[in-house]
Design a protein around this motif. Structure first.
Motif, PDB file in Angstrom:
ATOM      1  N   GLU A 329      13.535 -25.006 -47.016  1.00 44.16           N
ATOM      2  CA  GLU A 329      14.357 -23.986 -46.359  1.00 44.16           C
ATOM      3  C   GLU A 329      15.512 -23.649 -47.294  1.00 44.16           C
ATOM      4  O   GLU A 329      16.161 -24.540 -47.827  1.00 44.16           O
ATOM      5  N   VAL A 330      15.719 -22.366 -47.533  1.00 47.38           N
ATOM      6  CA  VAL A 330      16.915 -21.993 -48.292  1.00 47.38           C
ATOM      7  C   VAL A 330      17.792 -21.175 -47.381  1.00 47.38           C
ATOM      8  O   VAL A 330      17.322 -20.521 -46.465  1.00 47.38           O
ATOM      9  N   HIS A 332      19.681 -18.266 -46.021  1.00 54.55           N
ATOM     10  CA  HIS A 332      19.564 -16.829 -46.207  1.00 54.55           C
ATOM     11  C   HIS A 332      20.424 -16.126 -45.163  1.00 54.55           C
ATOM     12  O   HIS A 332      20.773 -16.696 -44.137  1.00 54.55           O
ATOM     13  N   ALA A 333      20.724 -14.918 -45.489  1.00 54.70           N
ATOM     14  CA  ALA A 333      21.604 -14.155 -44.608  1.00 54.70           C
ATOM     15  C   ALA A 333      20.913 -13.859 -43.291  1.00 54.70           C
ATOM     16  O   ALA A 333      19.715 -13.723 -43.236  1.00 54.70           O
TER      17      ALA A 333
END
Lengths: 333, 293, 445
Positions: A329-330, A332-333
């Motif tokens: 999971e990164v 992110h907006a």
């Protein structure tokens, strides 16, 4: 112009079906059924027939006349339940016991929850536990297969190895003394010379079925393997501490329906977790509860109760134990 | 024995008392002050929680009414004017009367009028079918017949007729909540004025293709011929993108356009049957004057 | 042990029945319908009008934005119309219709059969040439190649992977290119490596294509040592970008991430070939290899088809549509699109026409989910398709997002494997579209 078919992708299917899977399970149970018939003769055939007929008939009637929909008995799931119930009964059990088991399994557990895929508990396990509690005398009146060549003719009735151990321990004997007194050896357990239900008679037949299920990719090995390993490790620890009070791991694995339960009933799709991690937790849970019941509980046998208890937390396992996702999971907006 | 008994009772009583005090304090501290008017208004609402008013449910509607102390732009289509009058009385603010509306299916592409050109084999969902392609007929504006509107309707007011594969609205049940309008991926369903004695006239087609193409796809399509537009004495009909539309605010239901339409795309409903067509029950034939719903 | 991706996947029968059919040149039709929307992104702007004379390779549609691509005429002749024309799903799309007259190519295109090995252009010029020639990804998504070769600022490519997996059953167009034009494919890779400034390239090929592996190995062992052939264990969806990167390098593209986040750029074999032709031969992308296959067809074909040829024309050429055909698919059976309009025309990335009979493709009746978990095991992204299907049907968008529906690559493994024939992907796809729309509409932080 001809009418072309249009549908979203994918346009091909892997040809698997519920029916094929159930058929594979029935084939995997065939060795155990054959062993049961071989040792117990007519009574085993009768139990199998009554149990399967009751399960299938009941499912058909309920779907047709209560649910008012097209019956789906052709998916063979009721047949599997019927066979499992029969294999969980003592071979000497009267036929109506199988019918009561079927009513409990199909009528109460499977259909009230909405049919295949919706039941929380494994129907065959519930039937076994229900019968065990309701008819303790009949359900623990096990037949010892006496001979390879005289199927069921002059069978000797007796108790299961685990029950013998429990009784013996209560009388102050050591495990070794009990085993010697009742002439119990691993060879007998593997090849069906001990008392028990029809399906527990031969460990070897169950293992053949297990291998078949694995080869056909019907089940994955995680659940049975973790159950058996957990039981082996836990009983091993107890056994090392006090071999006179506690039975050894191999004895525990080969007796008391552990194999039947872990291979065919704990792996029931509907009532076992979906994700691999969940399967392992579920397996460990069954193993631990089984050993605790066997060593410290009132019943000599704990697999059914253990599966039942773990069945009830499967929805939780499915909710909280998620499969490993691909990629981290990164943010992110 | 006696001491055990007394001990148990004492412990339990003290414990209960303590917990009661905690509960009391917590309830006091976290008490939410709410206008009792919200409850009152909510009680007058139909309680369908359909979202037809644009709010999440009846409670949300009531809260919004009380909070803003105004009924501007707030209307419960299910309860209609009757409920809104009660709300207006409770709140003490003016309300705007609205003419009752009803959902109208603007597609005439029954199986008889519009031949299937492909066989759809996907999930029975208009939305999925619509993302896949234009539809299983040559008309890519028309009804897909999978019944997303039926699934969306919580009043059981719209049902796909299995013979025509076109949904039909039960006017008595329809509350004009607009759920079907939102569910239809083709935008066929419109909320229209119910009209005097439920009589109304509308164009039952959404096809924007040129006349020839539209006609080829469906025998009852609007072909954009403008005859109705010229006929209408009230200027209620406009033709844009090869498609006629009747403005229900201007329409005086004179039915001149109905007779004029060459394809029978204009429907007039709930008018008494013409003397020639004696049977009172509406027939399924796609004739222009036949009541469709 | 052959490498493959780490989780999920299914093993459909590969059915590569057209593998041994050499590439034939498809005859020019009389009329061409060239779509202005052959790529992901904004449709191209038509540059010609009715009555204009065009040459083969002439630009007739101009890229309309950063993510867009130029369109070139695939034939010479007169423009008959510039008008909306129905695509394979029956939806009108702007097309340039050309009446074919002869086959007069633009003079700037090098039509000699020689292989040009020396790469004279610099990185920026290569990317400009690729953009000018309208090259798009030939793997299916049709993403403009020049965009993929221009990593966003701050991201640096380390490897180029050429996707020769061709994991979809039936398709053999990439295979034929690798066997018949291995050097051009590798030159294309070399050109793209130069454009990206990377020194290491891989070409991943599934092990059901030994001839392609061998043809490539022959070249990579001598002249093209910077490119390594990676044989992969056959498993679908190996050709998915994320799966291929995992299989070849072991790196995992993060959730919601792009391949470049792992320092990898993936390009398809067909794209690589098109890049070679564009950069070395100055030839725009207006034709491609298409597999015309199906067990019901008397013969299997791999054609070099000009873009804009109608499906009708192709099917007529192979002897018409057999009576028992029930479904015609543009693309592979797992992710391809069912054709509802046979008068539609091919686009740049058209890779096949697959004809299936009713018993091969008709969906079977859906039954109750037996919670077997096969979909969970088959999902290459580690999702729970059974759950996503239910949540999508119930319209529970927040839960769908929590369960990462946006990571779904729509490969169809779940539906392929489901013993209850539940149309899982149908509903997951719409749920994903909804969730993506909600996520996009949120204010960016």
């Amino acid at each position: 112009m001809r009418k072309l078919i249009v549908s979203p992708a994918p346009h091909v299917h892997g040809n698997e079906s519920t029916r094929k899977i159930m058929l594979d399970v029935i084939i995997a149970l065939a060795p155990s059924m054959l062993v049961a018939v071989y040792f117990f003769g007519l009574s085993a055939i009768m139990l199998l027939a009554v149990s399967v007929a009751a399960c299938v008939g009941l499912e058909y009637l309920i779907q047709k006349y209560m649910f008012k929909k097209q019956p789906t008995v052709s998916d063979l799931s009721a047949v599997v339940t019927g066979v499992l119930i029969a294999l969980n009964l003592p071979p000497t059990a009267p036929w109506w016991i199988a019918v009561i088991g079927a009513v409990m399994a199909i009528g109460v557990i499977k259909m009230t929850f909405g049919g295949l895929g919706h039941n929380i508990f494994n129907p065959a396990i519930v039937a076994r536990v229900f019968l065990l509690i309701s008819f303790p005398v009949i359900m623990t009146d096990w037949t010892i297969p006496t001979s390879w060549f005289r199927p069921g003719v002059d069978a000797v009735t007796g108790a299961t190895p685990l029950a013998l151990i429990n009784e013996g321990l209560a009388q102050g004997q050591t495990v070794e003394q009990i085993l010697a007194q009742h002439d119990l050896s691993y060879g007998q357990m593997l090849f069906a010379r001990v008392g028990g239900s029809a399906g527990e008679a031969s460990a070897l037949a169950l293992i053949i079925g297990f291998i078949y299920l694995l080869v056909r990719r019907v089940i994955r090995p995680h659940i049975p393997v973790t159950i058996i390993l957990t039981v082996a490790v836990m009983t091993g620890i107890f056994w090392l501490i006090d071999p006179t009070r506690y039975t050894d791991p191999l004895f525990n694995i080969l007796t008391g329906g552990l194999l039947l339960g872990s291979i065919f009933m704990a792996t029931d799709y509907v009532t076992s977790p979906m994700a691999t991690k969940g399967m392992v937790i579920y397996g460990i849970g069954i193993g631990v509860i089984t050993v605790l019941i066997r060593y410290f509980g009132a019943y000599p046998e704990g697999v059914s109760f253990a599966i039942l208890i773990m069945n009830s937390i499967v929805p939780l396992l499915n909710k909280y134990i998620k499969p490993a996702r691909f990629g981290k999971e990164v943010k992110h907006a | 024995m006696g001491t055990t008994f007394i001990f148990t009772v004492v412990v339990l009583s003290v414990l209960g008392l303590l917990l009661a005090v905690v509960l009391f304090l917590v309830a006091k501290k976290f008490r939410v002050e709410e206008d009792p008017l919200i409850d009152e208004i909510e009680a007058t609402m139909p309680g369908a929680n359909c979202g037809g008013c644009g709010f999440a449910g009846c409670r949300a509607f009531a809260e919004a009414c009380v909070k803003s102390r105004s009924l501007d732009g707030k209307f419960c289509p299910v309860g209609g004017n009757a409920v809104m009058q009660k709300v207006s009385a409770k709140l003490g603010v003016a309300m705007e009367e609205k003419a009752p509306m009803v959902a109208v299916v603007r597609c005439n592409g029954t199986c008889a009028n519009r031949a299937r050109t492909t066989q759809y084999d996907g999930s029975s969902s208009c939305r999925i079918m619509n993302t896949l392609y234009g539809g299983d007929t040559a008309c890519r504006y028309g009804c897909l017949g999978c019944g997303d509107c039926e699934k969306a309707c919580q009043f059981g007011a719209i049902k796909v007729n299995p013979e025509t594969l076109i949904p039909e609205v039960d006017e008595d049940r329809c509350t004009a909540c607009g759920a079907c309008v939102k569910a239809c991926p083709k935008g066929i369903i419109e909320l229209r004025n119910k009209g005097p004695k439920n009589r109304r006239v509308y164009v039952s087609c959404m096809n924007q293709d040129k006349g020839g193409i539209a006609r080829k796809a469906c025998t009852a399509a609007c072909i954009g011929c403008r005859k109705c537009e010229k006929t209408c004495p009230f200027g209620a009909i406009t033709v844009e993108n090869n498609l006629a539309y009747i403005d229900f605010n201007k329409c005086k239901i004179c039915r001149k356009c109905v007779a004029e339409c060459p394809t029978g795309a204009i429907h007039a409903v709930n008018f008494p049957p013409k003397p020639a067509a004696a049977p009172a029950a509406p027939t399924a034939a796609p004739a222009a004057e036949t009541p469709k719903e | 042990m052959r490498r493959t991706f780490s989780m999920g996947g299914v093993h459909p029968n590969d059915c590569k029945i057209s593998a041994d059919s050499a590439i034939e040149i498809f005859p020019l039709p009389q009329r061409m319908y060239i779509s202005m929307s052959q790529h992901l992104g904004a449709p191209a702007k038509p540059l010609v009008q009715r009555g204009d004379k065009v040459k083969t390779g002439q630009m007739i549609g101009a890229s309309a934005g950063f993510i867009s691509a130029n369109i070139h005429s695939s034939v010479s002749g007169t423009v008959a119309a510039v008008e909306p024309y129905a695509d394979l799903a029956g939806n009108p799309v702007m097309h340039v219709v050309i009446d074919v007259e002869g086959d007069e190519w633009e003079e700037s295109i090098d039509r000699t059969p020689d292989t040009v090995r020396e790469i004279t252009l610099g990185p920026a010029e290569i990317i400009k040439r690729i953009a000018d020639c309208g090259i798009v990804g030939m793997g299916g998504a049709s993403f403009p190649t020049h965009v993929k070769l221009s990593p966003p600022p701050g991201k640096k490519a380390e490897f180029l992977i050429i996707n020769g997996a061709e994991c979809e059953p039936y398709l053999t167009s990439d295979y034929r290119l690798m066997v018949e034009h291995p050097e051009e494919v590798l030159l294309g890779a070399r050109i793209m490596m130069k454009a990206l400034g990377v020194t290491k390239g891989y070409i991943g090929i599934e092990d059901n294509k030994p001839a392609a592996i061998e043809a490539m190995r022959k070249l990579t062992s001598s002249a093209y040592t910077e490119i390594e052939v990676v044989p992969l264990k056959k498993k679908y969806p190996q050709g998915g970008e994320k799966q291929l990167i995992d299989a070849v390098t072991g790196r995992k593209v993060p959730s919601m991430g792009l391949p470049i986040d792992t320092g990898v750029v993936v390009q398809n074999v067909g794209t690589s070939f098109a890049v070679y032709e564009a950069v070395q031969k100055n030839k725009p992308l207006f034709e491609g290899v298409m597999t015309i296959t199906g067990r019901c067809l008397p013969a299997q074909h791999n054609f070099l088809v000009r873009t804009g040829t109608t499906f009708d024309r192709i099917l007529e050429h192979v002897g018409g549509v057999p009576q028992n055909v029930a479904k015609i698919i543009s693309g592979g059976p797992m992710m391809g699109k069912a054709v509802s309009n046979l008068s539609a025309a091919t686009v740049k990335s058209s890779s096949s026409l697959l004809l299936l009979t009713e018993d091969q493709t008709l969906r079977r009746a859906e039954s109750e989910c037996i919670r077997c978990g096969k979909c969970v095991q088959a999902c290459p992204m580690g999702l729970e398709p059974y759950l996503l299907n239910k949540l999508s049907r119930a319209g529970r968008m927040e839960d769908l997002e929590d369960h990462k529906v946006y990571d779904c690559i729509e490969c169809g493994c779940c539906m392929f494997t489901c013993p209850a024939n539940i149309p899982l992907l149908d509903y997951i796809r719409t749920g994903k579209a909804d969730v993506m729309r909600i996520m996009r509409s949120r204010p960016k932080k």
